[in-house]
Design a protein around this motif. Structure first.
Motif, PDB file in Angstrom:
ATOM      1  N   ASP A 171       0.752  -1.123   0.152  1.00  0.00           N
ATOM      2  CA  ASP A 171       0.043   0.069  -0.003  1.00  0.00           C
ATOM      3  C   ASP A 171       0.743   1.179  -0.012  1.00  0.00           C
ATOM      4  O   ASP A 171       1.951   1.189   0.284  1.00  0.00           O
ATOM      5  CB  ASP A 171      -1.004   0.083   1.046  1.00  0.00           C
ATOM      6  CG  ASP A 171      -0.222  -0.133   2.551  1.00  0.00           C
ATOM      7  OD1 ASP A 171       0.935   0.233   2.586  1.00  0.00           O
ATOM      8  OD2 ASP A 171      -1.129   0.030   3.553  1.00  0.00           O
ATOM      9  N   GLU A 172       0.371   2.350  -0.284  1.00  0.00           N
ATOM     10  CA  GLU A 172       1.095   3.588  -0.606  1.00  0.00           C
ATOM     11  C   GLU A 172       1.797   4.202   0.700  1.00  0.00           C
ATOM     12  O   GLU A 172       2.873   4.532   0.850  1.00  0.00           O
ATOM     13  CB  GLU A 172       0.051   4.900  -1.003  1.00  0.00           C
ATOM     14  CG  GLU A 172      -0.449   4.623  -2.378  1.00  0.00           C
ATOM     15  CD  GLU A 172       0.882   4.734  -3.317  1.00  0.00           C
ATOM     16  OE1 GLU A 172       1.706   5.637  -3.219  1.00  0.00           O
ATOM     17  OE2 GLU A 172       1.016   3.856  -4.248  1.00  0.00           O
ATOM     18  N   GLU A 173       0.959   3.837   1.807  1.00  0.00           N
ATOM     19  CA  GLU A 173       1.899   4.310   3.176  1.00  0.00           C
ATOM     20  C   GLU A 173       3.170   3.632   3.374  1.00  0.00           C
ATOM     21  O   GLU A 173       4.195   4.003   3.626  1.00  0.00           O
ATOM     22  CB  GLU A 173       0.821   4.123   4.298  1.00  0.00           C
ATOM     23  CG  GLU A 173       1.361   4.462   5.770  1.00  0.00           C
ATOM     24  CD  GLU A 173       0.413   4.329   6.555  1.00  0.00           C
ATOM     25  OE1 GLU A 173       0.804   3.969   7.848  1.00  0.00           O
ATOM     26  OE2 GLU A 173      -0.891   4.376   6.507  1.00  0.00           O
ATOM     27  N   HIS A 174       3.152   2.162   3.329  1.00  0.00           N
ATOM     28  CA  HIS A 174       4.419   1.476   3.432  1.00  0.00           C
ATOM     29  C   HIS A 174       5.447   1.783   2.343  1.00  0.00           C
ATOM     30  O   HIS A 174       6.554   1.951   2.676  1.00  0.00           O
ATOM     31  CB  HIS A 174       3.954  -0.119   3.260  1.00  0.00           C
ATOM     32  CG  HIS A 174       3.349  -0.562   4.569  1.00  0.00           C
ATOM     33  ND1 HIS A 174       2.238  -0.610   4.984  1.00  0.00           N
ATOM     34  CD2 HIS A 174       3.998  -0.921   5.777  1.00  0.00           C
ATOM     35  CE1 HIS A 174       1.909  -0.934   6.024  1.00  0.00           C
ATOM     36  NE2 HIS A 174       2.720  -1.198   6.675  1.00  0.00           N
ATOM     37  N   LYS A 175       4.956   2.013   0.992  1.00  0.00           N
ATOM     38  CA  LYS A 175       5.955   2.264   0.108  1.00  0.00           C
ATOM     39  C   LYS A 175       6.459   3.653   0.278  1.00  0.00           C
ATOM     40  O   LYS A 175       7.927   3.868   0.029  1.00  0.00           O
ATOM     41  CB  LYS A 175       5.192   2.475  -1.382  1.00  0.00           C
ATOM     42  CG  LYS A 175       4.815   1.264  -1.798  1.00  0.00           C
ATOM     43  CD  LYS A 175       4.041   1.586  -3.173  1.00  0.00           C
ATOM     44  CE  LYS A 175       3.727   0.344  -3.818  1.00  0.00           C
ATOM     45  NZ  LYS A 175       2.970   0.618  -5.253  1.00  0.00           N
ATOM     46  N   LYS A 176       5.870   4.766   0.984  1.00  0.00           N
ATOM     47  CA  LYS A 176       6.492   6.181   1.026  1.00  0.00           C
ATOM     48  C   LYS A 176       7.603   5.780   2.273  1.00  0.00           C
ATOM     49  O   LYS A 176       8.499   6.371   2.411  1.00  0.00           O
ATOM     50  CB  LYS A 176       5.317   7.066   1.481  1.00  0.00           C
ATOM     51  CG  LYS A 176       4.561   7.476   0.443  1.00  0.00           C
ATOM     52  CD  LYS A 176       3.596   8.395   0.559  1.00  0.00           C
ATOM     53  CE  LYS A 176       3.120   8.876  -0.329  1.00  0.00           C
ATOM     54  NZ  LYS A 176       1.845   9.737   0.086  1.00  0.00           N
ATOM     55  N   ALA A 177       7.225   4.937   3.422  1.00  0.00           N
ATOM     56  CA  ALA A 177       7.969   4.838   4.541  1.00  0.00           C
ATOM     57  C   ALA A 177       9.270   3.966   3.975  1.00  0.00           C
ATOM     58  O   ALA A 177      10.380   4.217   4.348  1.00  0.00           O
ATOM     59  CB  ALA A 177       7.414   4.042   5.516  1.00  0.00           C
ATOM     60  N   GLN A 178       9.218   3.106   3.035  1.00  0.00           N
ATOM     61  CA  GLN A 178      10.380   2.591   2.337  1.00  0.00           C
ATOM     62  C   GLN A 178      11.208   3.358   1.623  1.00  0.00           C
ATOM     63  O   GLN A 178      12.671   3.465   1.770  1.00  0.00           O
ATOM     64  CB  GLN A 178       9.943   1.160   1.691  1.00  0.00           C
ATOM     65  CG  GLN A 178      11.000   0.463   1.096  1.00  0.00           C
ATOM     66  CD  GLN A 178      10.526  -0.718   0.274  1.00  0.00           C
ATOM     67  OE1 GLN A 178       9.516  -0.740  -0.281  1.00  0.00           O
ATOM     68  NE2 GLN A 178      11.592  -1.967   0.201  1.00  0.00           N
ATOM     69  N   LEU A 179      10.567   4.405   0.998  1.00  0.00           N
ATOM     70  CA  LEU A 179      11.459   5.170   0.085  1.00  0.00           C
ATOM     71  C   LEU A 179      12.148   6.342   1.222  1.00  0.00           C
ATOM     72  O   LEU A 179      13.339   6.570   0.938  1.00  0.00           O
ATOM     73  CB  LEU A 179      10.419   5.905  -0.798  1.00  0.00           C
ATOM     74  CG  LEU A 179      11.219   7.438  -1.406  1.00  0.00           C
ATOM     75  CD1 LEU A 179      12.175   6.373  -2.668  1.00  0.00           C
ATOM     76  CD2 LEU A 179      10.378   7.894  -2.190  1.00  0.00           C
TER      77      LEU A 179
END
Length: 181
Positions: free
Chosen positions: A147-155
């Protein structure tokens, strides 16, 4: 002189084929004299065998297309004379006795590509339906990390750790202004 030597070599080759392949229906006798019947041998042939095949890249087959009839024999006698005395129909009949197709007929499109294209589309459609079936009934749901929230955190974590600073994401991030270059 050279033609006599070539003719003798051709006859020797054809005689050797008859001796080697006496069985009818054997694999080796597919292109031998037992298949041509009473047709006249007029050349060396494609791959050195006495067979008939219409090819644009090899326009002179080793045997004539039709067996000689009285009409064809008379036309062969007439062709030895003046060709201006022969009618167009006689010339065409003489041509068709030696060849099955003209160059235009050999090179004409057959439309066979439509069949191959259709089969290709059929297999493509089947592959799409298999992929849809697999997505609906076989594969599990995507993990929560997609999901978008986890992708942003990983970036953000990758930028904080300055991963691959030469050619990766860190090389495209301006750390002084906290924005992309």
């Amino acid at each position: 002189m050279a033609l006599r030597v070539l003719d003798m070599a051709l006859r020797r080759q054809l005689a050797a084929q008859v001796v080697r392949c006496p069985q009818i229906g054997s694999v080796a006798s597919v292109h031998t004299l037992d298949k041509i019947g009473k047709r006249e041998i007029v050349g060396y042939g494609w791959n050195g065998t006495a067979c008939y095949y219409d090819r644009a890249d090899y326009p002179m087959p080793a045997v004539r297309f039709r067996e000689p009839t009285n009409e064809i024999i008379n036309l062969h006698q007439k062709e030895k004379g003046d060709w201006k005395k022969m009618s167009i129909d006689e010339k065409k009949a003489l041509y068709r006795a030696s060849f099955c197709q003209t160059f235009a007929e050999i090179q004409a499109p057959t439309g066979e590509f439509k069949k191959h294209f259709g089969v290709g589309l059929l297999f493509t459609a089947m592959a799409i339906w298999v992929a849809i079936f697999m997505n609906l009934f076989v594969y599990d749901e995507l993990p929560v990390t997609f999901d978008e929230e986890h992708k942003k955190a990983q970036l953000k974590r990758m930028l904080d750790l300055e991963m691959n600073p030469v050619t990766g994401l860190a090389s495209k991030w301006d750390y002084q202004n906290n924005r992309w270059k």
